[in-house]
Design a protein around this motif. Sequence first.
Motif, PDB file in Angstrom:
ATOM      1  N   SER A   1      11.334  -8.255  -9.303  1.00 54.55           N
ATOM      2  CA  SER A   1      10.954  -9.995  -9.149  1.00 54.55           C
ATOM      3  C   SER A   1       9.867 -10.422  -8.541  1.00 54.55           C
ATOM      4  CB  SER A   1      12.344 -10.624  -8.315  1.00 54.55           C
ATOM      5  OG  SER A   1      13.845 -10.735  -8.690  1.00 54.55           O
ATOM      6  N   GLY A   2       8.947  -9.726  -9.174  1.00 57.15           N
ATOM      7  CA  GLY A   2       7.146 -10.488  -8.516  1.00 57.15           C
ATOM      8  C   GLY A   2       6.671  -9.337  -7.202  1.00 57.15           C
ATOM      9  N   LYS A   3       7.849  -7.927  -6.848  1.00 56.66           N
ATOM     10  CA  LYS A   3       7.450  -7.738  -5.996  1.00 56.66           C
ATOM     11  C   LYS A   3       7.425  -5.903  -6.582  1.00 56.66           C
ATOM     12  CE  LYS A   3       9.613 -10.066  -1.883  1.00 56.66           C
ATOM     13  NZ  LYS A   3      10.515 -10.039  -1.327  1.00 56.66           N
ATOM     14  N   PRO A   4       6.229  -5.242  -5.819  1.00 54.13           N
ATOM     15  CA  PRO A   4       6.121  -3.628  -6.698  1.00 54.13           C
ATOM     16  C   PRO A   4       6.761  -3.196  -5.800  1.00 54.13           C
ATOM     17  CG  PRO A   4       3.774  -4.145  -5.778  1.00 54.13           C
ATOM     18  CD  PRO A   4       4.937  -5.547  -5.347  1.00 54.13           C
ATOM     19  N   GLU A   5       7.680  -2.188  -6.053  1.00 53.86           N
ATOM     20  CA  GLU A   5       8.212  -0.767  -5.796  1.00 53.86           C
ATOM     21  C   GLU A   5       8.115   0.240  -6.483  1.00 53.86           C
ATOM     22  OE1 GLU A   5      12.605  -1.751  -5.992  1.00 53.86           O
ATOM     23  OE2 GLU A   5      12.054  -3.887  -4.698  1.00 53.86           O
ATOM     24  N   PHE A   6       7.721   1.312  -5.288  1.00 60.36           N
ATOM     25  CA  PHE A   6       7.077   2.581  -5.681  1.00 60.36           C
ATOM     26  C   PHE A   6       7.930   3.503  -4.260  1.00 60.36           C
ATOM     27  CE2 PHE A   6       3.441  -0.097  -7.430  1.00 60.36           C
ATOM     28  CZ  PHE A   6       2.695   0.743  -8.009  1.00 60.36           C
ATOM     29  N   GLU A   7       8.518   4.393  -5.174  1.00 58.18           N
ATOM     30  CA  GLU A   7       9.000   5.582  -5.317  1.00 58.18           C
ATOM     31  C   GLU A   7       9.171   6.327  -4.943  1.00 58.18           C
ATOM     32  OE1 GLU A   7      13.406   6.993  -3.890  1.00 58.18           O
ATOM     33  OE2 GLU A   7      13.913   5.087  -5.009  1.00 58.18           O
ATOM     34  N   LYS A   8       8.510   7.523  -3.297  1.00 52.03           N
ATOM     35  CA  LYS A   8       8.105   8.975  -4.186  1.00 52.03           C
ATOM     36  C   LYS A   8       8.991   9.672  -4.246  1.00 52.03           C
ATOM     37  CE  LYS A   8       5.593  12.533  -1.544  1.00 52.03           C
ATOM     38  NZ  LYS A   8       4.493  13.024  -0.510  1.00 52.03           N
ATOM     39  N   ILE A   9       8.559  10.214  -5.457  1.00 51.83           N
ATOM     40  CA  ILE A   9       9.780  11.883  -5.788  1.00 51.83           C
ATOM     41  C   ILE A   9       9.158  13.304  -5.752  1.00 51.83           C
ATOM     42  CG2 ILE A   9      10.674  12.630  -8.415  1.00 51.83           C
ATOM     43  CD1 ILE A   9       9.539   9.540  -9.836  1.00 51.83           C
TER      44      ILE A   9
ATOM     45  N   ALA B   1       0.798  -0.989   0.065  1.00 50.70           N
ATOM     46  CA  ALA B   1       0.033  -0.140  -0.415  1.00 50.70           C
ATOM     47  C   ALA B   1       1.432   1.196  -0.426  1.00 50.70           C
ATOM     48  CB  ALA B   1      -0.668   0.058   1.497  1.00 50.70           C
ATOM     49  N   LEU B   2       0.443   1.937  -0.882  1.00 49.59           N
ATOM     50  CA  LEU B   2       0.634   3.314  -0.535  1.00 49.59           C
ATOM     51  C   LEU B   2       0.391   4.527   0.515  1.00 49.59           C
ATOM     52  CD1 LEU B   2       1.475   4.381  -4.733  1.00 49.59           C
ATOM     53  CD2 LEU B   2       3.330   3.217  -2.489  1.00 49.59           C
ATOM     54  N   ARG B   3       0.686   4.945   1.563  1.00 46.35           N
ATOM     55  CA  ARG B   3       0.077   6.036   2.199  1.00 46.35           C
ATOM     56  C   ARG B   3       0.631   7.307   2.372  1.00 46.35           C
ATOM     57  NH1 ARG B   3       1.934   1.172   3.764  1.00 46.35           N
ATOM     58  NH2 ARG B   3       0.219  -0.312   5.835  1.00 46.35           N
ATOM     59  N   SER B   4      -0.805   7.995   1.417  1.00 49.56           N
ATOM     60  CA  SER B   4      -0.684   9.504   0.963  1.00 49.56           C
ATOM     61  C   SER B   4      -1.213   9.658   2.551  1.00 49.56           C
ATOM     62  CB  SER B   4      -2.234   9.754   0.802  1.00 49.56           C
ATOM     63  OG  SER B   4      -2.194   8.601  -0.664  1.00 49.56           O
ATOM     64  N   GLU B   5      -0.561  11.444   2.849  1.00 51.45           N
ATOM     65  CA  GLU B   5      -0.449  12.027   3.473  1.00 51.45           C
ATOM     66  C   GLU B   5      -1.683  11.902   4.568  1.00 51.45           C
ATOM     67  OE1 GLU B   5       0.000  15.677   2.572  1.00 51.45           O
ATOM     68  OE2 GLU B   5       1.877  16.118   2.122  1.00 51.45           O
ATOM     69  N   GLN B   6      -2.022  11.578   5.129  1.00 43.69           N
ATOM     70  CA  GLN B   6      -3.706  12.524   6.394  1.00 43.69           C
ATOM     71  C   GLN B   6      -4.359  12.927   5.608  1.00 43.69           C
ATOM     72  OE1 GLN B   6      -3.527  11.848  10.385  1.00 43.69           O
ATOM     73  NE2 GLN B   6      -2.724   9.802  10.304  1.00 43.69           N
ATOM     74  N   GLU B   7      -5.737  12.814   5.257  1.00 45.43           N
ATOM     75  CA  GLU B   7      -6.875  13.595   4.527  1.00 45.43           C
ATOM     76  C   GLU B   7      -7.125  14.601   3.051  1.00 45.43           C
ATOM     77  OE1 GLU B   7      -7.350  17.259   7.901  1.00 45.43           O
ATOM     78  OE2 GLU B   7      -7.310  15.612   9.720  1.00 45.43           O
ATOM     79  N   SER B   8      -5.548  13.626   2.326  1.00 41.04           N
ATOM     80  CA  SER B   8      -5.239  14.094   1.381  1.00 41.04           C
ATOM     81  C   SER B   8      -6.637  13.506   0.375  1.00 41.04           C
ATOM     82  CB  SER B   8      -4.081  13.479   0.874  1.00 41.04           C
ATOM     83  OG  SER B   8      -3.878  12.061   0.526  1.00 41.04           O
ATOM     84  N   GLY B   9      -7.139  12.656   0.642  1.00 38.50           N
ATOM     85  CA  GLY B   9      -8.039  12.119  -0.335  1.00 38.50           C
ATOM     86  C   GLY B   9      -7.790  11.596  -1.359  1.00 38.50           C
TER      87      GLY B   9
END
Length: 349
Positions: free
Chosen positions: A223-231, A183-191
Amino acid sequence: MAKKYIAYVSTYTRSNDKGIRIYDVDINNGRLVEREEVAIKNSSYLTISHNQKYIYSITDFGVEAFRITEDLGLQMINMASINGMRGCYISTDYTDRYMFVAGYHDGKITVLSLNEDGSIGTITDEVFHQGMGSISERTSRPHVRCVKMTRDNKYLCATDSGIDHVKIYKFDQNTGTLKLIDALRSEQESGPKYIKFTKDGKFAYVIHEMNNSIVAYSYKDNSGKPEFEKIQKISTLNDYHSADSAACAMKFSKDGKFIFCSNAGDNSVGVFEINHDNGELKKRFVLPISGDYPKDIAVFPDNKHLISLNHQSGTMTFFNVDLEKNIIVMNGPEMKVKEGNTITLLEFE
């Protein structure tokens, strides 16, 4: 030969059952001429299949499939239940074998199979989001807003504005089932509202309704694992803006060089240039659209024209776009369309 366009507009239906309108587009004069209305109840969202042969739409009763005919009209194929409350977003995987439906009201993802003739098959999986948000009036429970596959067709990303997460599911193409893996965790109350990927699949962009921002991520499958990095995080607004604003639509230009977005309340459209080396966005401009609540926008492939679908004012406004001067100029008077939800262009010769 000059390209031609047709527009499919989905609307709510309070006084009749004609929820999709089809328009011929006069690009030179900035006009949309209605040619047909299609019977469907409360088409809150529609999408064109990747092979551009079919249109799928949300309806009060589930989802409906339409065949795009030779004259670019719509012929209903079938309807299917999603076994839940009315959805708010619909998409297909990149092979057009499966359909995904986002449920705002019940916090649910529904997966359905698609047949070779474009018809909707059976439900293959149902997933309910769980969790609590931080604002009791708006985000006290899950609200799935968007369901979109990564470009490699391996993972389904589901934005949830209720719990401020983008959940990542591994998708089994054989069984049509989902498995939560990140899961990508956005800022609280960002929607978080929509997520979209560049054509090469390297970068993802999430537009956030409540804090009026776009967040850029890099993406790769390791290798079967999604990697997301915030830019990067960038505002969809100017420094001077309406105090009560909500980010709405987000569309890529056809050439993949720009992101266009809209802001309700502020009633504006913004354009951002994409750096394809590092994924960062550069704001070009944010300008008014002469309507109330631009719920959706349509960007022409030449990047020189734009339509804003203004839900509250019941209008569509047509603009000429000049990306060299960073301006938009309204072309002709507003056009009436009641409670418009989405607008999709189809290009043809």
